[in-house]
Enzyme design. Structure first.
Site, PDB file in Angstrom:
ATOM      1  N   ASP A 248       0.858  -1.177   0.000  1.00 29.40           N
ATOM      2  CA  ASP A 248       0.000   0.000   0.000  1.00 29.40           C
ATOM      3  C   ASP A 248       0.896   1.230   0.000  1.00 29.40           C
ATOM      4  O   ASP A 248       1.970   1.228   0.613  1.00 29.40           O
ATOM      5  CB  ASP A 248      -0.895   0.000   1.246  1.00 29.40           C
ATOM      6  CG  ASP A 248      -1.758   1.249   1.349  1.00 29.40           C
ATOM      7  OD1 ASP A 248      -2.724   1.362   0.582  1.00 29.40           O
ATOM      8  OD2 ASP A 248      -1.455   2.115   2.200  1.00 29.40           O
TER       9      ASP A 248
ATOM     10  N   HIS B 273      -5.128   4.352   7.813  1.00 26.08           N
ATOM     11  CA  HIS B 273      -4.594   4.967   6.594  1.00 26.08           C
ATOM     12  C   HIS B 273      -3.078   5.155   6.678  1.00 26.08           C
ATOM     13  O   HIS B 273      -2.534   6.137   6.169  1.00 26.08           O
ATOM     14  CB  HIS B 273      -5.296   6.294   6.288  1.00 26.08           C
ATOM     15  CG  HIS B 273      -6.742   6.129   5.888  1.00 26.08           C
ATOM     16  ND1 HIS B 273      -7.114   5.657   4.656  1.00 26.08           N
ATOM     17  CD2 HIS B 273      -7.884   6.340   6.579  1.00 26.08           C
ATOM     18  CE1 HIS B 273      -8.437   5.590   4.589  1.00 26.08           C
ATOM     19  NE2 HIS B 273      -8.923   5.995   5.740  1.00 26.08           N
TER      20      HIS B 273
ATOM     21  N   ASP C   4      -2.547  -0.804   6.998  1.00 27.61           N
ATOM     22  CA  ASP C   4      -3.583  -1.068   6.005  1.00 27.61           C
ATOM     23  C   ASP C   4      -3.389  -2.410   5.297  1.00 27.61           C
ATOM     24  O   ASP C   4      -4.361  -3.112   5.021  1.00 27.61           O
ATOM     25  CB  ASP C   4      -3.625   0.063   4.972  1.00 27.61           C
ATOM     26  CG  ASP C   4      -4.319   1.306   5.516  1.00 27.61           C
ATOM     27  OD1 ASP C   4      -4.693   1.309   6.705  1.00 27.61           O
ATOM     28  OD2 ASP C   4      -4.475   2.292   4.755  1.00 27.61           O
TER      29      ASP C   4
END
Length: 468
Positions: free
Chosen positions: A13, A159, A164
Site C-alpha cells: 500500500d 490509513h 492497512d
C-alpha cells in the site's frame, strides 16, 4: 533471484499526497508484507516514510487523509533511496492490495518513471476491491476497507501503509472463510442489496461459493491509463438462511388426507439414481440418527449428516399438497432466484421429520453449537390447519453459472410418468407448475445447516412428480 522462485504474495500500500488540479501524486509512505500463499502467514514486512521531492505538495487536505505532515518526512529517504528495496519486494511476485490496480500500481510506475528506472513487474495480481465486490458482495455496506474491517470487528483503518496491508490480509481471510463455509451449504439464500452504511435486521449471507484460485495474470495499466478494478476468480457459490422469517403461515382449509399405497423403497421411473429413497411408513424412528462427518475428505471441519441405519436418510413422499406455491423473493450472487414452496404434512411424515429434528438438534448442541434451531416442521395446530414444511428447489453451481437441478416430471391420470423439463428450467416454468393446491410426489434430501447463529434441516427436492 529467479522470479519463478518468488512464490510469496506481496501485499502493499502507498500513502500519497492529495493533489490539487494540475498537480501530481507524491508517495509519502510505502508499506508491504510478504505472505506465504499456503498458510497466509506474514513472512516479512517493510515500511518507510518517503520524502517527496517537493514538500509543498503536502497540503492540509493530504494531512487530513493520512496524518502524514511535512515534519514527519523531512528526514525520510527519497523514493530513489528506497527504489532498490521496493523493486526487490515487488518484482516477480504476486501483488495484492485493495484497489491497487486503479491506484497503487499506477503510483509505483510513476515513481520509478520519475527516477528514470524500469518499474517492477508482477507475475499476477489480486485486487481485493474487485474480488470482494463480485464475490462477497455489499453486505457490509460499501466496499471501502474501513467498512469491511468494521463489519468483521477488526477496528478502525489508520490509513498508514503497513497497518492497512495487514488489515487487508485479515479482511480477505474473514471473507474467504465466510465464502468457504457458504460453499459447503449451498441451499441457503443471498441478498447483496444491502445499502451503504446499513445492515439488514435479517441475516443476509452471500456468500457466497466453490473456490478455484485467487490469482489472475494481469497487465498493469500504464501511467496514462485509467484502469478499472478487475474482477477476480474467487469462484464460490452462495448461502442464506431464510427459514426463521417464515415461521408463521396463514390458515387454510382442512385437507382430506389421501391414502395411497406405495412400495417401501422406491426406484422411480426413468431415474435409477433415486434408489434408496424411503417412504415414511417404511422407516423406523429408532433407526434415525445424526452424526458428524468432515465437510470434505481430510477436512477437520465437521458438519451434521442424517442417517437411517447406515445409509443417508432420503425420503420419498407421495401425494404432498402444495399449500403455498413457489417463493423466490431472494437472489443469489448470479441474480438467480432461490426457489422454495410449502407443503402440508401427513402425520407419518411429520413424525419422521420431527425425529430427524430432535436427533440433529441434540447433536448440534452436544457438539458446542449455540445457534438458534429452526424446526423443519411448522407446527400449525388446530382444526383447520395441518403441519407444513418448506421444500427447496435444488441448485447446482458450475463456476459462475447456477442452474436449478431438481428433476421435474408429470404423472398422468393413467399412471404414466414423463419428464417435463429436460435441462436448466427457469423460475417462471417452475412457478407455473408448482402452484397452490397442486399435488406432488417428492424425492427429498435432508440437509442440516448451521450458519450465522441459525441452524436446522433443509428439505431439498431432488425430483418432483407433479400430478396432472
Amino acid at each position: 533471484m529467479d522470479p519463478e522462485d518468488r512464490s510469496e504474495i506481496a501485499f502493499f500500500d502507498v500513502e500519497t499526497t492529495v493533489p490539487k488540479r494540475g498537480q501530481r501524486f507524491a508517495i509519502l509512505e510505502f508499506g508491504s508484507i510478504l505472505v506465504c500463499p499456503k498458510k497466509l502467514t506474514e513472512l516479512r514486512s517493510y515500511t518507510t516514510l518517503v520524502q517527496p521531492a517537493d514538500l509543498s505538495l503536502i497540503s492540509s487536505l493530504s494531512v487530513r487523509c493520512n496524518g502524514i505532515k511535512r515534519d514527519d518526512v523531512v528526514l525520510a529517504p527519497l523514493f530513489a533511496d528506497i527504489a532498490d528495496t521496493v523493486y526487490d519486494i515487488l518484482h516477480g511476485r504476486i501483488w495484492a492490495g485493495h484497489n491497487i490496480l486503479r491506484f497503487d500500481c499506477a503510483r509505483i510506475r510513476e515513481a520509478f518513471a520519475e527516477i528514470g528506472r524500469q518499474p517492477p513487474e508482477p507475475k499476477g495480481a489480486i485486487d481485493s476491491l474487485g474480488l470482494l465486490t463480485q464475490k462477497f458482495g455489499r453486505r457490509a455496506g460499501d466496499m471501502k476497507m474501513a467498512t469491511l474491517a468494521r463489519y468483521f470487528g477488526l477496528g478502525n483503518q489508520t490509513h498508514r501503509s503497513l497497518d492497512d496491508v495487514r488489515m487487508n490480509l485479515e479482511v480477505l481471510k474473514y471473507c474467504a472463510t465466510v465464502l468457504f463455509l457458504e460453499s459447503s451449504l449451498p441451499y441457503a439464500h443471498v441478498d447483496n442489496s444491502v445499502s451503504p452504511g446499513t445492515i439488514s435486521s435479517r441475516r443476509r449471507i452471500d456468500a457466497s461459493h466453490e473456490g478455484n484460485t485467487v490469482t489472475t495474470s494481469v497487465r498493469l495499466p500504464s501511467i496514462s491509463e485509467n484502469c478499472a478494478a478487475q474482477s477476480d476468480p474467487f469462484n464460490m457459490s452462495v448461502l442464506r438462511n431464510e427459514m426463521a422469517s417464515d415461521n408463521h403461515i396463514q390458515s387454510d382449509i382442512l385437507m382430506e388426507e389421501e391414502q395411497i399405497e406405495t412400495s417401501d423403497v422406491v426406484a422411480s421411473e426413468n431415474t435409477s439414481d433415486h434408489e434408496g429413497f424411503l417412504t415414511p411408513d417404511a422407516m423406523s424412528l429408532s433407526n434415525i440418527k445424526a452424526m458428524l462427518v468432515p465437510f470434505y475428505p481430510g477436512s477437520q471441519m465437521m458438519k451434521l449428516k442424517l442417517l437411517h441405519g447406515d445409509s443417508p436418510l432420503q425420503l420419498y413422499c407421495s401425494y404432498l399438497k402444495i399449500r403455498f406455491g413457489v417463493n423466490g423473493k431472494f437472489l443469489d450472487n448470479t441474480g438467480r432466484r432461490r426457489l422454495n414452496f410449502v407443503v402440508d404434512l401427513n402425520p407419518s411424515l411429520c413424525s419422521i421429520l420431527e425425529a430427524c429434528d430432535s436427533n440433529a438438534q441434540k447433536l448440534s448442541v452436544d457438539s458446542g453449537s449455540t445457534s438458534e434451531w429452526n424446526p423443519v416442521v411448522n407446527p400449525m395446530k388446530g382444526f383447520v390447519n395441518y403441519p407444513n414444511a418448506r421444500i427447496h428447489i435444488a441448485t447446482e453451481i458450475n463456476g459462475d453459472e447456477a442452474r436449478y437441478a431438481t428433476e421435474i416430471h408429470q404423472r398422468e391420470s393413467s399412471g404414466a410418468t414423463q419428464k417435463l423439463i429436460f435441462s436448466n428450467p427457469n423460475n417462471e416454468e417452475l412457478e407455473s407448475l408448482l402452484t397452490t393446491g397442486s399435488v406432488v410426489d417428492a424425492f427429498l434430501s435432508l440437509e442440516p445447516y448451521d450458519y450465522q447463529q441459525k441452524a436446522g434441516i433443509r428439505l431439498v427436492a431432488k425430483k418432483l412428480v407433479i400430478h396432472s
